[in-house]
Design a protein around this motif. Structure first.
Motif, PDB file in Angstrom:
ATOM      1  N   TYR A  97       0.836  -1.203   0.000  1.00  0.00           N
ATOM      2  CA  TYR A  97       0.000   0.000   0.000  1.00  0.00           C
ATOM      3  C   TYR A  97       0.870   1.252   0.000  1.00  0.00           C
ATOM      4  O   TYR A  97       1.952   1.278   0.602  1.00  0.00           O
ATOM      5  N   ASN A  98       0.375   2.275  -0.674  1.00  0.00           N
ATOM      6  CA  ASN A  98       0.965   3.612  -0.670  1.00  0.00           C
ATOM      7  C   ASN A  98       0.317   4.363   0.500  1.00  0.00           C
ATOM      8  O   ASN A  98      -0.871   4.671   0.450  1.00  0.00           O
ATOM      9  N   CYS A  99       1.084   4.664   1.533  1.00  0.00           N
ATOM     10  CA  CYS A  99       0.485   5.095   2.803  1.00  0.00           C
ATOM     11  C   CYS A  99       0.978   6.443   3.308  1.00  0.00           C
ATOM     12  O   CYS A  99       2.062   6.918   2.944  1.00  0.00           O
ATOM     13  N   ARG A 100       0.147   7.028   4.170  1.00  0.00           N
ATOM     14  CA  ARG A 100       0.525   8.141   5.032  1.00  0.00           C
ATOM     15  C   ARG A 100       0.598   7.599   6.451  1.00  0.00           C
ATOM     16  O   ARG A 100      -0.301   6.861   6.877  1.00  0.00           O
ATOM     17  N   ILE A 101       1.656   7.942   7.161  1.00  0.00           N
ATOM     18  CA  ILE A 101       1.765   7.553   8.572  1.00  0.00           C
ATOM     19  C   ILE A 101       1.784   8.824   9.404  1.00  0.00           C
ATOM     20  O   ILE A 101       2.648   9.687   9.217  1.00  0.00           O
ATOM     21  N   LEU A 102       0.825   8.943  10.305  1.00  0.00           N
ATOM     22  CA  LEU A 102       0.726  10.121  11.166  1.00  0.00           C
ATOM     23  C   LEU A 102       1.186   9.753  12.567  1.00  0.00           C
ATOM     24  O   LEU A 102       0.776   8.710  13.114  1.00  0.00           O
ATOM     25  N   SER A 103       2.050  10.580  13.125  1.00  0.00           N
ATOM     26  CA  SER A 103       2.647  10.285  14.437  1.00  0.00           C
ATOM     27  C   SER A 103       2.792  11.559  15.251  1.00  0.00           C
ATOM     28  O   SER A 103       2.748  12.680  14.718  1.00  0.00           O
ATOM     29  N   TYR A 104       2.989  11.349  16.566  1.00  0.00           N
ATOM     30  CA  TYR A 104       3.221  12.486  17.474  1.00  0.00           C
ATOM     31  C   TYR A 104       4.068  12.004  18.644  1.00  0.00           C
ATOM     32  O   TYR A 104       3.767  10.973  19.254  1.00  0.00           O
ATOM     33  N   ASP A 105       5.144  12.725  18.904  1.00  0.00           N
ATOM     34  CA  ASP A 105       6.041  12.406  20.025  1.00  0.00           C
ATOM     35  C   ASP A 105       6.484  10.947  20.021  1.00  0.00           C
ATOM     36  O   ASP A 105       6.465  10.255  21.042  1.00  0.00           O
ATOM     37  N   GLY A 106       6.879  10.453  18.850  1.00  0.00           N
ATOM     38  CA  GLY A 106       7.420   9.106  18.763  1.00  0.00           C
ATOM     39  C   GLY A 106       6.394   7.997  18.811  1.00  0.00           C
ATOM     40  O   GLY A 106       6.757   6.823  18.924  1.00  0.00           O
ATOM     41  N   LYS A 107       5.112   8.323  18.712  1.00  0.00           N
ATOM     42  CA  LYS A 107       4.053   7.323  18.710  1.00  0.00           C
ATOM     43  C   LYS A 107       3.279   7.409  17.389  1.00  0.00           C
ATOM     44  O   LYS A 107       2.886   8.503  16.959  1.00  0.00           O
ATOM     45  N   ILE A 108       3.037   6.252  16.762  1.00  0.00           N
ATOM     46  CA  ILE A 108       2.241   6.223  15.542  1.00  0.00           C
ATOM     47  C   ILE A 108       0.766   6.305  15.908  1.00  0.00           C
ATOM     48  O   ILE A 108       0.273   5.547  16.746  1.00  0.00           O
ATOM     49  N   LEU A 109       0.062   7.239  15.274  1.00  0.00           N
ATOM     50  CA  LEU A 109      -1.364   7.428  15.547  1.00  0.00           C
ATOM     51  C   LEU A 109      -2.229   6.597  14.605  1.00  0.00           C
ATOM     52  O   LEU A 109      -3.201   5.972  15.036  1.00  0.00           O
ATOM     53  N   LEU A 110      -1.887   6.601  13.336  1.00  0.00           N
ATOM     54  CA  LEU A 110      -2.653   5.828  12.358  1.00  0.00           C
ATOM     55  C   LEU A 110      -1.850   5.695  11.075  1.00  0.00           C
ATOM     56  O   LEU A 110      -0.895   6.442  10.834  1.00  0.00           O
ATOM     57  N   ILE A 111      -2.251   4.724  10.247  1.00  0.00           N
ATOM     58  CA  ILE A 111      -1.693   4.551   8.903  1.00  0.00           C
ATOM     59  C   ILE A 111      -2.853   4.645   7.927  1.00  0.00           C
ATOM     60  O   ILE A 111      -3.826   3.885   8.030  1.00  0.00           O
ATOM     61  N   ARG A 112      -2.756   5.576   6.993  1.00  0.00           N
ATOM     62  CA  ARG A 112      -3.850   5.802   6.054  1.00  0.00           C
ATOM     63  C   ARG A 112      -3.384   5.417   4.644  1.00  0.00           C
ATOM     64  O   ARG A 112      -2.573   6.095   4.028  1.00  0.00           O
ATOM     65  N   PRO A 113      -3.877   4.281   4.083  1.00  0.00           N
ATOM     66  CA  PRO A 113      -3.497   3.865   2.726  1.00  0.00           C
ATOM     67  C   PRO A 113      -4.207   4.694   1.670  1.00  0.00           C
ATOM     68  O   PRO A 113      -5.306   5.212   1.891  1.00  0.00           O
ATOM     69  N   LYS A 114      -3.589   4.807   0.509  1.00  0.00           N
ATOM     70  CA  LYS A 114      -4.178   5.554  -0.602  1.00  0.00           C
ATOM     71  C   LYS A 114      -5.369   4.789  -1.172  1.00  0.00           C
ATOM     72  O   LYS A 114      -5.289   3.577  -1.412  1.00  0.00           O
ATOM     73  N   ILE A 115      -6.456   5.503  -1.406  1.00  0.00           N
ATOM     74  CA  ILE A 115      -7.698   4.872  -1.854  1.00  0.00           C
ATOM     75  C   ILE A 115      -7.740   4.747  -3.376  1.00  0.00           C
ATOM     76  O   ILE A 115      -8.045   3.682  -3.915  1.00  0.00           O
ATOM     77  N   PHE A 116      -7.439   5.821  -4.073  1.00  0.00           N
ATOM     78  CA  PHE A 116      -7.478   5.816  -5.540  1.00  0.00           C
ATOM     79  C   PHE A 116      -6.065   6.035  -6.066  1.00  0.00           C
ATOM     80  O   PHE A 116      -5.436   7.052  -5.777  1.00  0.00           O
ATOM     81  N   LEU A 117      -5.568   5.081  -6.850  1.00  0.00           N
ATOM     82  CA  LEU A 117      -4.187   5.106  -7.317  1.00  0.00           C
ATOM     83  C   LEU A 117      -4.084   5.744  -8.698  1.00  0.00           C
ATOM     84  O   LEU A 117      -4.970   5.579  -9.547  1.00  0.00           O
ATOM     85  N   ALA A 118      -2.983   6.469  -8.914  1.00  0.00           N
ATOM     86  CA  ALA A 118      -2.700   7.044 -10.233  1.00  0.00           C
ATOM     87  C   ALA A 118      -2.236   5.921 -11.153  1.00  0.00           C
ATOM     88  O   ALA A 118      -1.260   5.242 -10.852  1.00  0.00           O
ATOM     89  N   ASN A 119      -2.926   5.757 -12.258  1.00  0.00           N
ATOM     90  CA  ASN A 119      -2.613   4.606 -13.107  1.00  0.00           C
ATOM     91  C   ASN A 119      -2.780   4.911 -14.590  1.00  0.00           C
ATOM     92  O   ASN A 119      -3.242   4.084 -15.362  1.00  0.00           O
ATOM     93  N   ASP A 120      -2.405   6.135 -14.992  1.00  0.00           N
ATOM     94  CA  ASP A 120      -2.418   6.464 -16.413  1.00  0.00           C
ATOM     95  C   ASP A 120      -1.277   7.422 -16.694  1.00  0.00           C
ATOM     96  O   ASP A 120      -0.595   7.884 -15.777  1.00  0.00           O
ATOM     97  N   GLY A 121      -1.068   7.718 -17.987  1.00  0.00           N
ATOM     98  CA  GLY A 121       0.026   8.626 -18.338  1.00  0.00           C
ATOM     99  C   GLY A 121       1.361   8.077 -17.875  1.00  0.00           C
ATOM    100  O   GLY A 121       1.778   6.979 -18.250  1.00  0.00           O
TER     101      GLY A 121
END
Length: 711
Positions: A97-121
């Motif tokens: 998955y192509n993800c965003r990882i959000l964290s604060y003070d050395g703790k991971i809060l959540l991992i958000r995977p990409k929903i719609f992928l770029a797949n042209d051009g």
């Protein structure tokens, strides 16, 4: 009562697979954001490994090393005290998955995977990643052991969720998702998300920025809220140049806009925003009604206030005022984009400089001027105190002596840019003179050579071997002889280019410095038509103009005449484009447009119809009947279309070995990446021609009936 919050977004010059360098630039951007008082920082898409890893995303090493770099970011005290949104790839349940990882003070809060992928051009994200199609769906993710040791966490939430703090709600969308009809920012806004981040890996194309900016502004103009847009910048190791231009937008107005072209590896934007402005903007009955029908996102709570001291706010703090958006002219984009791309390529491959066959024509002239523009940007960055650029200059010039450091673009060009006029008896004194004069103005190390003896030797070898001597068409030879004699010159120029690129630094006393990178100079229209010799001097290491149309190059040179103070360029614009591969007589002078059977204007129009509007011969003919109705007869249009597809097809094989080019046009015929068409095509397009002929017959019949009716 105001709720002031300082937010940061950035553009980073990341490099595919440069894990440690990418990590260091991420940390530097975080430190800068904190110094400016930001309570949240957003970075580009897949910033840990670099966006352009391509098939390296299929390797497990890429994911392991991304986690290893991320663990050092999490454990670094310099990254504490600020909410972080960092992009990297993640494997979950054996899916990538192509993800965003959000964290604060050395703790991971959540991992958000990409929903719609770029797949042209230029994009093939579906080749590497799985889209997270289940919106608002969340499940548990077991953290890798190396991360557990750093964070003391076993599990985090993975999916389409948001973060709530004591004072606001934050959600994510990633690059392509903003371009989709049902973009996530709409549902996020209706569910009370006030700050939306967008992390992107968006490349430069001429005139493309306005589309991106309008979408970013529209995202909050309609829904209200704050939009933090982050984008990669620089050459990530391939044909694309990611053009930065990070932005902070609130309620449809731009508060901060980053540079589109820059040699800075790290650029951080901050803005002070009053969250109460978002709440007031959304106080519409229709918004409230639609919010009752919209999806609800799971919230991960962070017990932190991002707008500190809201009860005792500092009256001296001012929210950032809106500003107008800035756009470069297309001519400026050509001067800046390929120049930044060339510098990145040169410094990262640790080359000693560039070599360019400078013919005296407009294409090689434009290439030379882009290199000169690069030298200008480098000197300007050094004068502005950019230590990284200074370090790179010393690396490229192989000179650590500060006394020898170049002070002007011309001084830098003389150290790293080498040009050569490769003349024959078919070359004119005018082109030779233009090439020499331009080299003097831009400072390149220039040499002249006459290759007639080499050409004669090849022809003599063929004559001795076969007993036959080819002659030019104007002297009575056949088309095949004429073409062969031109190709001999063109291919010999490629051989000589690499010889001189390898040895010119040595002749100047620079031993063991490596060779020069050979630059190609075939424009997008010529490549589309196949108007070049396979393995001639268009075959090079890289080509900064291979994705730029002839018309845009002419406009660029005209602009450069004044803007770059190079009056010599006017003579290039006024000259008739010619390959100078055939003898000149009183009755005949070779012309590119005459040889091709098309003007550059026509090729530009037809190229866009073929690629951008996805036309085959029949649909292109129908469209051109309207576009060219006042310029050409239907029969002439039919001839042009049939000829265009014939030459495109029979020359398609040339694109399989085309020099990697800076991608600047949507109708680029670049094979293997952007234009995935076969290279063995029936050039007759017989059924398409049949349909075109049927339309012509109908038009003639109708015209005959109309004539009879009038009579």
């Amino acid at each position: 009562m105001p709720h002031y919050i300082t937010l940061a977004t950035c553009s980073l010059n990341q490099w595919a697979m440069d894990f440690e360098g990418n990590r260091d630039r991420i940390v530097e951007s975080i430190v800068i954001a904190k110094e400016r008082g930001a309570s949240m920082r957003v970075g580009p898409e897949l910033e840990v490994p670099g966006y352009g890893c391509l098939d390296h995303f299929l390797e497990n090493d890429t994911y392991l090393q991304s986690w290893e770099m991320y663990s050092t970011i999490l454990s670094n005290p310099d990254t504490y005290g600020i909410l972080l949104d960092i992009g990297m790839p993640v494997i979950h349940k054996n899916r990538r998955y192509n993800c965003r990882i959000l964290s604060y003070d050395g703790k991971i809060l959540l991992i958000r995977p990409k929903i719609f992928l770029a797949n042209d051009g230029n994009y093939r994200e579906m080749r590497y990643f799985t889209p997270w199609l289940k919106t608002q769906y969340v499940e548990d993710f077991n953290l890798p052991v190396l991360i557990k040791k750093v964070t003391n966490q076993e599990v985090v939430r993975f999916g389409d969720l948001v973060i709530s703090t004591l004072d606001t709600v934050i959600g994510c969308e990633t690059c392509e998702e903003m371009f989709t009809p049902q973009a996530p920012h709409v549902s996020l806004s209706l569910d009370g998300v006030e700050i939306i981040t967008n992390s992107s890996g968006s490349h430069h194309e001429l005139r493309k920025l306005n589309t991106r900016v309008s979408l970013i502004m529209e995202a909050t103009r309609k829904c209200g809220g704050v939009y933090l847009y982050s984008n990669q910048k620089g050459c990530d190791g391939d044909r694309l140049y990611y053009d930065g231009c990070a932005m902070i937008v609130c309620n449809g107005e731009i508060l901060a806009q980053g540079k589109q072209f820059s040699l800075d590896d790290v650029e951080v934007l901050t803005a002070v925003i009053d969250l109460e402005d978002v709440r007031a903007y959304r106080a519409l009955a229709s918004h409230g009604i639609q919010s009752r029908l919209s999806p609800v996102y799971e919230r991960k709570h962070l017990d932190v206030e991002l707008s500190p001291d809201s009860m005792n706010f500092d009256i001296t703090v001012e929210p950032t005022a809106p500003r107008p958006c800035f756009y470069h002219l297309p001519e400026e984009e050509i001067a800046l984009g390929p120049a930044c791309w060339l510098w990145d390529y040169l410094r990262r491959c640790k080359g000693a400089g560039f070599f360019l066959p400078l013919s005296g024509g407009i294409d090689s002239c434009a290439t030379a001027v882009i290199v000169y523009s690069m030298c200008r940007l480098v000197i300007e960055a050094c004068d502005a105190g950019n230590e990284q650029v200074k370090k790179d200059v010393k690396l490229v010039t192989r000179d650590e002596n500060d006394d020898n450091f170049p002070k002007t673009p011309q001084e830098l060009a003389n150290k790293i840019f080498h040009t050569c006029f490769m003349g024959t008896s078919n070359s004119s004194e005018e082109t030779k003179g233009r090439a020499l004069e331009l080299s003097k103005k831009i400072g390149s190390y220039h040499v002249n050579l006459n290759m007639d003896t080499v050409v004669s030797s090849i022809i003599s070898l063929f004559e001795v071997t076969t007993g036959k001597k080819p002659i030019y068409k104007i002297f009575g030879g056949s088309n095949i002889e004429n073409l062969a004699l031109q190709n001999i010159q063109a291919r010999l120029r490629m051989v000589l280019a690499y010889l001189f690129a390898q040895l010119l630094p040595w002749t100047r006393g620079k031993k063991d410095v490596g060779g020069l990178l050979v630059l190609g100079s075939a424009n997008v229209d010529e490549q589309l038509r196949g108007y070049l010799t396979k393995y001639d001097c268009s075959s090079a290491d890289i080509n900064p103009i291979g994705g730029i149309s002839k018309n845009d190059l002419k406009r660029f040179i005209t602009w450069s005449t004044k803007s770059l103070q190079l009056p010599i360029l006017k003579s290039f614009v006024d000259a008739t484009p010619t390959a100078e591969l055939e003898p000149v007589t009183k009755e005949y002078v070779q012309s590119d447009e005459a040889d091709m059977g098309f003007t550059y204007d026509e090729l530009s129009v037809m190229g866009r119809l073929r690629k951008v509007e996805k036309c085959g011969p029949y649909s292109m003919f129908i469209k051109l009947l309207h576009i060219w109705k006042d310029k050409k007869t239907p029969e002439e249009i039919a001839t042009k279309v049939n000829s265009f597809f014939w030459y495109y097809s029979v020359n398609r094989h040339k694109q399989t070995v085309s020099t990697p080019s800076y991608h600047a046009e949507q109708y680029s015929p670049d094979d293997n990446r952007f234009d995935l068409r076969p290279f063995l095509i029936d050039p007759r397009f017989s059924w398409g021609r049949h349909k075109i002929s049927s339309v012509l017959d109908k038009m003639k019949a109708n015209e005959k009936i109309d004539t009879m009716t009038v009579d």
